[in-house]
Enzyme design. Structure first.
Site, PDB file in Angstrom:
ATOM      1  N   GLY A  11       1.104  -1.150  -0.187  1.00 51.13           N
ATOM      2  CA  GLY A  11      -0.604  -0.038  -0.143  1.00 51.13           C
ATOM      3  C   GLY A  11       0.606   1.224  -0.121  1.00 51.13           C
ATOM      4  O   GLY A  11       1.909   1.315   0.050  1.00 51.13           O
ATOM      5  N   ASP A 142       0.607   1.349   8.804  1.00 52.89           N
ATOM      6  CA  ASP A 142      -0.046   0.542  10.344  1.00 52.89           C
ATOM      7  C   ASP A 142       0.766   0.397  11.277  1.00 52.89           C
ATOM      8  O   ASP A 142       0.835   0.207  12.824  1.00 52.89           O
ATOM      9  CB  ASP A 142      -0.980  -1.022  10.389  1.00 52.89           C
ATOM     10  N   ARG A 186      -4.478  -2.561   9.878  1.00 50.42           N
ATOM     11  CA  ARG A 186      -4.638  -4.014   9.758  1.00 50.42           C
ATOM     12  C   ARG A 186      -4.783  -4.854  11.177  1.00 50.42           C
ATOM     13  O   ARG A 186      -5.497  -4.507  12.196  1.00 50.42           O
ATOM     14  CB  ARG A 186      -3.081  -4.784   8.909  1.00 50.42           C
ATOM     15  N   HIS A 287      -9.231   5.360   3.504  1.00 52.06           N
ATOM     16  CA  HIS A 287      -7.872   5.244   2.567  1.00 52.06           C
ATOM     17  C   HIS A 287      -7.420   6.444   2.800  1.00 52.06           C
ATOM     18  O   HIS A 287      -5.762   7.172   2.360  1.00 52.06           O
ATOM     19  CB  HIS A 287      -7.733   5.300   1.090  1.00 52.06           C
TER      20      HIS A 287
HETATM   21  O1  F6P Z   1      -0.923  -1.955   5.241  1.00 54.17           O
HETATM   22  C1  F6P Z   1      -2.015  -0.207   4.932  1.00 54.17           C
HETATM   23  C2  F6P Z   1      -3.059  -0.120   4.847  1.00 54.17           C
HETATM   24  O2  F6P Z   1      -3.409   0.643   4.478  1.00 54.17           O
HETATM   25  C3  F6P Z   1      -3.926  -0.981   6.076  1.00 54.17           C
HETATM   26  O3  F6P Z   1      -4.457  -0.352   7.224  1.00 54.17           O
HETATM   27  C4  F6P Z   1      -5.085  -1.684   5.081  1.00 54.17           C
HETATM   28  O4  F6P Z   1      -5.812  -2.700   6.152  1.00 54.17           O
HETATM   29  C5  F6P Z   1      -4.623  -1.638   4.059  1.00 54.17           C
HETATM   30  O5  F6P Z   1      -3.628  -1.040   3.510  1.00 54.17           O
HETATM   31  C6  F6P Z   1      -5.639  -1.447   2.763  1.00 54.17           C
HETATM   32  O6  F6P Z   1      -4.964  -1.782   1.427  1.00 54.17           O
HETATM   33  P1  F6P Z   1      -6.136  -1.961   0.146  1.00 54.17           P
HETATM   34  O7  F6P Z   1      -5.133   0.036  -0.300  1.00 54.17           O
HETATM   35  O8  F6P Z   1      -5.531  -2.735  -0.518  1.00 54.17           O
HETATM   36  O9  F6P Z   1      -7.385  -1.551   0.688  1.00 54.17           O
END
Ligand code: F6P
Length: 363
Positions: A11, A142, A186, A287
């Site tokens: 991410g 995270d 997470r 996000h």
């Molecule tokens: O690991 C970073 C993170 O933002 C987590 O906090 C979250 O669960 C995940 O990535 C979300 O992933 P994506 O952007 O694929 O939805």
């Protein structure tokens, strides 16, 4: 000239561009190093034709203040479990690390700096074990990578969450509502914990401390009975009730972890079913925590990590991850850093301090 390949994986996260700039600026002080970037993690190298870009001081000028990553990123297509289409149309996952290392060498790369979280650093370690000189840089909002006090991006995410929390407090107070704000992280509750302390939450729910619904109901009713008729809750996306399970959607094809999210709605329903009569509203920050410009603290960590990563390459110290430990920038073997997660200690100082501030964890 010697060539180094830089990739950003997993991410995105505020500060990635500052790392890239740090690497390029430090490399530019040497006469014999060229820096290249691979688009969308290592996919840019693996694809035919390749999607690579030569990076120089002009390309990276001023990018340390920009969110996201100029190289793009992905959390799909892990070369350790690469989805390969079979003749019958089905997909099988294969380990493409040996092929990847051969390809790096055949393209003339002498070293790789891989910027990413736990998944990306597992790839760094696999490439290193397959004979590629690799240095890792820890990234994730995270903050769940062990060995480093902080990953860059975390403090920016906390700032964003804390600013949003403040806004929810005034609307909660005006309407005498229960506000539930869901944050990312997470399986680690760091963003939630820091935000709860920073914002002054009544309740903070994190994966490390499964909550007891009865305790929450008592706390919420207590607030209303005292005449302080509003409650602000921060919940980490990976939190769950003692008797419950984590709220997750199905995995996506080519992705190694399931998506979390939506726990604030499950909690809202649980509270209503348990007799909370006050209005409840839910906010998923999502996000917004990952986007935008890094705050100064993250720009500093990220810039120093970039310079240090390049210096490890120059010193020929590979298989290492740059870290921030006890206010010092240093390095540890990647293998050590990925062998365990950094999660909140339920008995640690921060949780105890939060409890001292009157924050309930529902335990
Ligand atoms: O690991 C970073 C993170 O933002 C987590 O906090 C979250 O669960 C995940 O990535 C979300 O992933 P994506 O952007 O694929 O939805």
């Amino acid at each position: 000239m010697k060539k180094i390949l830089v990739a950003t994986g997993g991410g995105d996260c505020p500060g990635l561009n500052a790392v890239i700039r740090g690497i390029v600026k430090r490399a530019s002080q040497e006469k014999d190093w060229e820096v290249w970037g691979s688009f969308e993690a290592l996919n840019g190298l693996m694809e035919e034709p390749t999607r690579l870009i030569k990076l120089d001081v002009k390309t990276v000028a001023g990018i340390h203040v920009l969110g996201g990553t100029i190289l793009g990123t992905t959390n799909k297509g892990n070369p350790m479990n690469y989805p390969e289409r079979q003749p019958d149309g089905t997909f099988k996952t294969v380990n493409r690390i040996p092929w990847l290392v051969d390809r790096l060498k055949s393209k003339g790369f002498d070293a790789v700096i891989n910027i990413g979280g736990d998944g990306s650093q597992a790839i760094s370690q696999a490439m290193f074990e397959a004979g590629m000189p690799v240095v890792g840089v820890p990234k994730t909002i995270d903050n769940d990578l062990s060995s480093t006090d902080f990953t860059f991006g975390f403090q920016t995410a906390v700032q964003t969450a804390s600013d949003s929390f403040d806004r929810l407090v005034t609307t909660a107070a005006s309407h005498h509502r229960v506000m539930i704000m869901e944050v990312m992280g997470r399986n680690a509750g760091w963003i939630a914990l820091y935000t709860a302390i920073s914002g002054g939450a009544e309740i903070c729910l994190i994966p490390e401390i499964p909550y007891d619904l009865d305790v929450l109901v008592e706390r919420i009713k207590g607030r209303y009975n005292e005449g302080r008729g509003f409650v602000n809750i921060v919940i980490a996306e990976g939190a769950y009730a003692k008797e419950g399970t984590i709220t997750a959607s199905k995995g996506e094809f080519g992705r190694h972890s399931v998506r979390l999210g939506g726990v604030c709605f499950s909690l809202s329903q649980q509270l209503k079913d348990a007799g909370i009569e006050a209005d409840i509203r839910e906010t998923v920050l999502g996000h917004t925590q990952r986007g935008g410009t890094p705050i100064a603290f993250d720009r500093v960590i990220a810039s120093v990590f970039g310079v240090k990563a390049m210096e490890l390459v120059l010193a020929g110290k590979f298989g290492q991850l740059v870290i921030l430990k006890n206010n010092d920038y240093t390095a540890v073997p990647i293998q050590e850093a990925i062998s365990s997660y950094n999660v909140v200690d339920p008995h640690g100082t921060l949780v105890q301090a939060a409890k001292g501030l009157g924050i309930s964890f529902g335990d």
